[in-house]
Write a protein that holds these residues in place. Structure first.
Motif, PDB file in Angstrom:
ATOM      1  N   GLU A  38       4.482  22.935 -39.527  1.00 15.75           N
ATOM      2  CA  GLU A  38       3.325  22.849 -38.626  1.00 15.75           C
ATOM      3  C   GLU A  38       3.142  21.425 -38.112  1.00 15.75           C
ATOM      4  OE1 GLU A  38      -1.505  23.572 -38.736  1.00 15.75           O
ATOM      5  OE2 GLU A  38      -0.274  24.414 -40.344  1.00 15.75           O
ATOM      6  N   TYR A  39       3.348  20.447 -38.988  1.00 11.65           N
ATOM      7  CA  TYR A  39       3.219  19.038 -38.620  1.00 11.65           C
ATOM      8  C   TYR A  39       4.267  18.666 -37.570  1.00 11.65           C
ATOM      9  CZ  TYR A  39       3.048  13.955 -39.101  1.00 11.65           C
ATOM     10  OH  TYR A  39       2.937  12.617 -38.855  1.00 11.65           O
ATOM     11  N   ILE A  40       5.499  19.069 -37.782  1.00 13.86           N
ATOM     12  CA  ILE A  40       6.576  18.770 -36.839  1.00 13.86           C
ATOM     13  C   ILE A  40       6.312  19.437 -35.489  1.00 13.86           C
ATOM     14  CG2 ILE A  40       9.032  19.174 -36.354  1.00 13.86           C
ATOM     15  CD1 ILE A  40       9.493  18.682 -39.390  1.00 13.86           C
ATOM     16  N   ALA A  41       5.819  20.668 -35.506  1.00 12.80           N
ATOM     17  CA  ALA A  41       5.486  21.364 -34.260  1.00 12.80           C
ATOM     18  C   ALA A  41       4.390  20.614 -33.506  1.00 12.80           C
ATOM     19  CB  ALA A  41       5.058  22.794 -34.549  1.00 12.80           C
ATOM     20  N   ALA A  42       3.404  20.097 -34.225  1.00 16.21           N
ATOM     21  CA  ALA A  42       2.314  19.350 -33.590  1.00 16.21           C
ATOM     22  C   ALA A  42       2.839  18.050 -32.980  1.00 16.21           C
ATOM     23  CB  ALA A  42       1.214  19.055 -34.606  1.00 16.21           C
ATOM     24  N   ILE A  43       3.723  17.365 -33.691  1.00 19.62           N
ATOM     25  CA  ILE A  43       4.311  16.121 -33.181  1.00 19.62           C
ATOM     26  C   ILE A  43       5.106  16.403 -31.910  1.00 19.62           C
ATOM     27  CG2 ILE A  43       6.031  14.316 -33.639  1.00 19.62           C
ATOM     28  CD1 ILE A  43       3.452  13.873 -35.165  1.00 19.62           C
ATOM     29  N   ARG A  44       5.910  17.464 -31.933  1.00 13.24           N
ATOM     30  CA  ARG A  44       6.712  17.819 -30.754  1.00 13.24           C
ATOM     31  C   ARG A  44       5.827  18.173 -29.560  1.00 13.24           C
ATOM     32  NH1 ARG A  44      11.293  21.331 -33.869  1.00 13.24           N
ATOM     33  NH2 ARG A  44      12.589  19.555 -34.452  1.00 13.24           N
ATOM     34  N   ALA A  45       4.750  18.905 -29.807  1.00 13.53           N
ATOM     35  CA  ALA A  45       3.838  19.278 -28.724  1.00 13.53           C
ATOM     36  C   ALA A  45       3.174  18.036 -28.130  1.00 13.53           C
ATOM     37  CB  ALA A  45       2.788  20.256 -29.229  1.00 13.53           C
ATOM     38  N   ASN A  46       2.766  17.106 -28.976  1.00 12.57           N
ATOM     39  CA  ASN A  46       2.155  15.866 -28.486  1.00 12.57           C
ATOM     40  C   ASN A  46       3.147  15.043 -27.679  1.00 12.57           C
ATOM     41  OD1 ASN A  46      -0.328  16.398 -29.638  1.00 12.57           O
ATOM     42  ND2 ASN A  46       0.119  15.285 -31.512  1.00 12.57           N
ATOM     43  N   LEU A  47       4.375  14.966 -28.148  1.00 17.38           N
ATOM     44  CA  LEU A  47       5.397  14.203 -27.437  1.00 17.38           C
ATOM     45  C   LEU A  47       5.698  14.854 -26.091  1.00 17.38           C
ATOM     46  CD1 LEU A  47       7.448  11.920 -27.305  1.00 17.38           C
ATOM     47  CD2 LEU A  47       9.046  13.392 -28.541  1.00 17.38           C
ATOM     48  N   ARG A  48       5.830  16.172 -26.086  1.00 20.48           N
ATOM     49  CA  ARG A  48       6.100  16.877 -24.836  1.00 20.48           C
ATOM     50  C   ARG A  48       4.962  16.642 -23.837  1.00 20.48           C
ATOM     51  NH1 ARG A  48       9.772  20.146 -23.439  1.00 20.48           N
ATOM     52  NH2 ARG A  48      10.409  20.608 -25.558  1.00 20.48           N
ATOM     53  N   GLY A  49       3.738  16.713 -24.306  1.00 21.83           N
ATOM     54  CA  GLY A  49       2.590  16.467 -23.435  1.00 21.83           C
ATOM     55  C   GLY A  49       2.601  15.060 -22.865  1.00 21.83           C
ATOM     56  N   SER A  50       2.965  14.094 -23.695  1.00 22.42           N
ATOM     57  CA  SER A  50       3.045  12.708 -23.218  1.00 22.42           C
ATOM     58  C   SER A  50       4.144  12.538 -22.182  1.00 22.42           C
ATOM     59  CB  SER A  50       3.302  11.760 -24.392  1.00 22.42           C
ATOM     60  OG  SER A  50       2.213  11.764 -25.271  1.00 22.42           O
ATOM     61  N   LEU A  51       5.299  13.128 -22.452  1.00 21.87           N
ATOM     62  CA  LEU A  51       6.416  13.003 -21.523  1.00 21.87           C
ATOM     63  C   LEU A  51       6.139  13.683 -20.194  1.00 21.87           C
ATOM     64  CD1 LEU A  51       9.452  13.512 -23.923  1.00 21.87           C
ATOM     65  CD2 LEU A  51       8.660  11.375 -22.886  1.00 21.87           C
ATOM     66  N   GLU A  52       5.394  14.770 -20.211  1.00 20.34           N
ATOM     67  CA  GLU A  52       5.080  15.476 -18.974  1.00 20.34           C
ATOM     68  C   GLU A  52       4.125  14.693 -18.075  1.00 20.34           C
ATOM     69  OE1 GLU A  52       3.806  19.359 -20.158  1.00 20.34           O
ATOM     70  OE2 GLU A  52       5.859  20.048 -20.518  1.00 20.34           O
ATOM     71  N   GLN A  53       3.450  13.704 -18.624  1.00 22.89           N
ATOM     72  CA  GLN A  53       2.520  12.884 -17.847  1.00 22.89           C
ATOM     73  C   GLN A  53       3.200  11.704 -17.164  1.00 22.89           C
ATOM     74  OE1 GLN A  53      -0.653  13.855 -17.396  1.00 22.89           O
ATOM     75  NE2 GLN A  53      -0.058  15.640 -18.576  1.00 22.89           N
ATOM     76  N   ILE A  54       4.479  11.498 -17.443  1.00 20.71           N
ATOM     77  CA  ILE A  54       5.205  10.353 -16.887  1.00 20.71           C
ATOM     78  C   ILE A  54       5.619  10.647 -15.448  1.00 20.71           C
ATOM     79  CG2 ILE A  54       7.309   8.966 -17.071  1.00 20.71           C
ATOM     80  CD1 ILE A  54       7.142   9.351 -20.093  1.00 20.71           C
ATOM     81  N   SER A  55       5.424   9.665 -14.583  1.00 22.94           N
ATOM     82  CA  SER A  55       5.868   9.756 -13.195  1.00 22.94           C
ATOM     83  C   SER A  55       6.913   8.667 -12.950  1.00 22.94           C
ATOM     84  CB  SER A  55       4.708   9.558 -12.233  1.00 22.94           C
ATOM     85  OG  SER A  55       3.750  10.574 -12.410  1.00 22.94           O
ATOM     86  N   VAL A  56       7.883   8.988 -12.117  1.00 20.80           N
ATOM     87  CA  VAL A  56       8.961   8.057 -11.804  1.00 20.80           C
ATOM     88  C   VAL A  56       8.854   7.665 -10.336  1.00 20.80           C
ATOM     89  CG1 VAL A  56      11.468   7.779 -11.690  1.00 20.80           C
ATOM     90  CG2 VAL A  56      10.454   9.128 -13.530  1.00 20.80           C
ATOM     91  N   VAL A  57       8.946   6.369 -10.075  1.00 15.52           N
ATOM     92  CA  VAL A  57       8.962   5.890  -8.701  1.00 15.52           C
ATOM     93  C   VAL A  57      10.430   5.836  -8.272  1.00 15.52           C
ATOM     94  CG1 VAL A  57       8.391   3.990  -7.142  1.00 15.52           C
ATOM     95  CG2 VAL A  57       6.873   4.542  -9.056  1.00 15.52           C
ATOM     96  N   GLU A  58      10.761   6.652  -7.280  1.00 11.62           N
ATOM     97  CA  GLU A  58      12.134   6.724  -6.790  1.00 11.62           C
ATOM     98  C   GLU A  58      12.455   5.499  -5.934  1.00 11.62           C
ATOM     99  OE1 GLU A  58      14.105   9.048  -7.840  1.00 11.62           O
ATOM    100  OE2 GLU A  58      12.676  10.500  -8.638  1.00 11.62           O
ATOM    101  N   GLN A  59      13.726   5.308  -5.628  1.00  7.03           N
ATOM    102  CA  GLN A  59      14.145   4.155  -4.832  1.00  7.03           C
ATOM    103  C   GLN A  59      13.523   4.160  -3.437  1.00  7.03           C
ATOM    104  OE1 GLN A  59      18.412   4.054  -4.885  1.00  7.03           O
ATOM    105  NE2 GLN A  59      18.485   3.190  -6.940  1.00  7.03           N
ATOM    106  N   ASP A  60      13.256   5.358  -2.903  1.00  5.74           N
ATOM    107  CA  ASP A  60      12.655   5.434  -1.566  1.00  5.74           C
ATOM    108  C   ASP A  60      11.141   5.231  -1.588  1.00  5.74           C
ATOM    109  OD1 ASP A  60      11.752   7.797  -2.653  1.00  5.74           O
ATOM    110  OD2 ASP A  60      12.660   9.095  -1.146  1.00  5.74           O
ATOM    111  N   GLY A  61      10.575   5.003  -2.787  1.00  2.00           N
ATOM    112  CA  GLY A  61       9.145   4.752  -2.909  1.00  2.00           C
ATOM    113  C   GLY A  61       8.318   5.978  -3.247  1.00  2.00           C
ATOM    114  N   SER A  62       8.925   7.156  -3.202  1.00  2.00           N
ATOM    115  CA  SER A  62       8.178   8.368  -3.541  1.00  2.00           C
ATOM    116  C   SER A  62       7.989   8.448  -5.056  1.00  2.00           C
ATOM    117  CB  SER A  62       8.924   9.605  -3.036  1.00  2.00           C
ATOM    118  OG  SER A  62      10.170   9.732  -3.691  1.00  2.00           O
ATOM    119  N   VAL A  63       6.978   9.171  -5.454  1.00  2.00           N
ATOM    120  CA  VAL A  63       6.658   9.335  -6.864  1.00  2.00           C
ATOM    121  C   VAL A  63       6.963  10.778  -7.264  1.00  2.00           C
ATOM    122  CG1 VAL A  63       4.837   9.237  -8.598  1.00  2.00           C
ATOM    123  CG2 VAL A  63       4.864   7.576  -6.730  1.00  2.00           C
ATOM    124  N   THR A  64       7.735  10.927  -8.326  1.00  4.83           N
ATOM    125  CA  THR A  64       8.118  12.250  -8.820  1.00  4.83           C
ATOM    126  C   THR A  64       7.686  12.360 -10.271  1.00  4.83           C
ATOM    127  OG1 THR A  64      10.078  12.183  -7.411  1.00  4.83           O
ATOM    128  CG2 THR A  64      10.050  13.830  -9.144  1.00  4.83           C
TER     129      THR A  64
END
Length: 69
Positions: A35-61
């Motif tokens: 259960e602890y490992i599942a919670a850690i994975r869910a938190n990490l996935r949620g954090s990673l899904e909030q990341i945005s990348v600025v592409e070379q052309d200036g757009s944000v993905t």
């Protein structure tokens, strides 16, 4: 995962090192760890899904959408 369950994981760990665990305690420990490992994975996935990348052309993905392509 709440603080009570985390305390219980730690209690079982210390008991296993000192005197050993019964079969039921080993099963409880395995379930709590899973259960602890599942919670850690869910938190990490949620954090990673909030990341945005600025592409070379200036757009944000969003990182999650970038990986889909």
């Amino acid at each position: 995962m709440d603080e009570i369950k985390i305390k219980r994981i730690n209690e079982l760990y210390h008991k296993s090192k000192q005197e050993g665990l019964s079969r039921q305690e080993k099963e409880e420990q395995a379930a709590l760890r899973a259960e602890y490992i599942a919670a850690i994975r869910a938190n990490l996935r949620g954090s990673l899904e909030q990341i945005s990348v600025v592409e070379q052309d200036g757009s944000v993905t969003e990182l999650s959408k970038r990986n889909e392509n």
